[in-house]
Design an enzyme around this catalytic site. Structure first.
Site, mmCIF file in Angstrom:
data_model
loop_
_atom_site.group_PDB
_atom_site.id
_atom_site.type_symbol
_atom_site.label_atom_id
_atom_site.label_comp_id
_atom_site.label_asym_id
_atom_site.label_seq_id
_atom_site.Cartn_x
_atom_site.Cartn_y
_atom_site.Cartn_z
ATOM 1 C CB SER A 141 -0.931 -0.034 1.218
ATOM 2 O OG SER A 141 -1.791 1.083 1.224
ATOM 3 C CE1 TYR A 155 0.246 5.511 -5.452
ATOM 4 C CE2 TYR A 155 0.267 6.510 -3.264
ATOM 5 C CZ TYR A 155 0.766 5.584 -4.171
ATOM 6 O OH TYR A 155 1.767 4.727 -3.794
ATOM 7 C CE LYS A 159 -0.653 2.187 -3.499
ATOM 8 N NZ LYS A 159 -0.070 0.887 -3.929
#
Length: 296
Positions: A141, A155, A159
């Site tokens: 992650s 982004y 994650k």
């Protein structure tokens, strides 16, 4: 815990193995005497590693966004080495920009690589590990998995999705002897930043961008990828690996600070939260919503 005899012969499947953390993980595994399937978009970047590792390294071309190709790569890896022990979902891209600025193509590219790519690999390897009754899936992650920050909203979204899926997957595969660890690394000197893409900036966010640039210049902390590789070896060598672990002092401190902030906010709104729920008998004709959204 660090028994070379026990580790000898393990087989790793690592995505995004051509650069940065992925390459460091592959190198560390090979140095430990293990075997590695290194999946990468560009195989030539691993020619030097292949020359040194010989038959212990299998390099496969792979675009993790291609689900069929992922399943084919995993099948090739199993036929080549006979089994899999450690699967590292490391492949990822970084598209930076304010949420408002993202085009559909940019948003899809971010999610399809970082989330769906890891999902396809997980789906492909779980039947293998489940049949073996053993194995360890490592989901790489990010600090972006701890919280959302300006310019990294999509982004972080990728994650957050990865971590939510992985927490569920960990509970699903545990009865079959398969372990899962979510790794949240801080900053490392990798090609992720050099290869990152940017949205077309809107003038409205120019002051915020300037402020962020000043903060980055003062507070940026990046480390050598080998340190993350050393930490990962300790995790996979453990008899009791964690579900979630952070790599780096900065991200460690941030994890605690963000958690404290959330706890303070939850506590401050406790009355409202508790008043929003009160059990009643099921109305005639109703179905249990399970806390989901009403889509009507």
């Amino acid at each position: 815990m660090d028994d070379p005899t026990r580790r000898s012969g393990r087989v790793w499947f690592i995505t995004g193995a051509g650069r940065g953390l992925g390459r460091a993980f592959a190198q560390s595994a090979l140095d430990a005497g293990d075997h590695v399937v290194a999946a990468t978009r560009t195989t030539a970047v691993l020619d030097d590693l292949a020359a040194r590792a010989g038959e212990r390294l299998l390099v496969l071309p792979l675009d993790v966004t291609d689900r069929e190709a992922v399943f084919t790569a995993v099948d090739t890896a199993v036929r080549h080495f006979g089994h899999l022990d450690i699967v590292v979902n490391n492949a990822g891209i970084l598209v930076v920009g304010m949420v408002e600025e993202f085009t559909e193509a940019e948003a899809r590219a971010q999610l399809e690589t970082n989330f769906l790519g890891a999902l396809w690999v997980s789906q492909a390897v779980v039947p293998v590990l489940r049949a073996q009754g053993s194995g360890h899936i490592v989901q790489i992650s990010s600090i972006g998995g701890l919280g959302g920050f300006p310019t990294t909203g999509l982004y972080s979204a990728s994650k957050f999705a990865l971590e939510g899926m992985s927490e569920a997957l960990a509970m699903e595969v545990a009865p079959h002897g398969v372990r899962l660890t979510i790794v949240q690394p801080g900053g490392y000197w990798t090609d992720l930043y050099r290869g990152m893409r940017s949205t077309t900036p809107l003038e409205a966010y120019a002051p915020l961008r300037a402020e962020l640039a000043d903060q980055l210049a003062e507070n940026s902390v990046d480390s050598q990828p080998r340190l993350a590789a050393e930490a990962l070896m300790k995790v996979v060598d453990s008899d009791d690996p964690p579900l979630r672990v952070v790599f780096g002092s900065m991200v460690y401190d941030l994890a605690f600070e963000l958690t404290r902030q959330r706890m303070r906010t939850w506590a401050g709104w406790e009355d409202v939260s508790r008043a929003a729920e009160h059990a009643v008998p099921e109305p005639v004709g109703a179905s249990h919503a399970g806390g989901g959204q009403d889509t009507t």
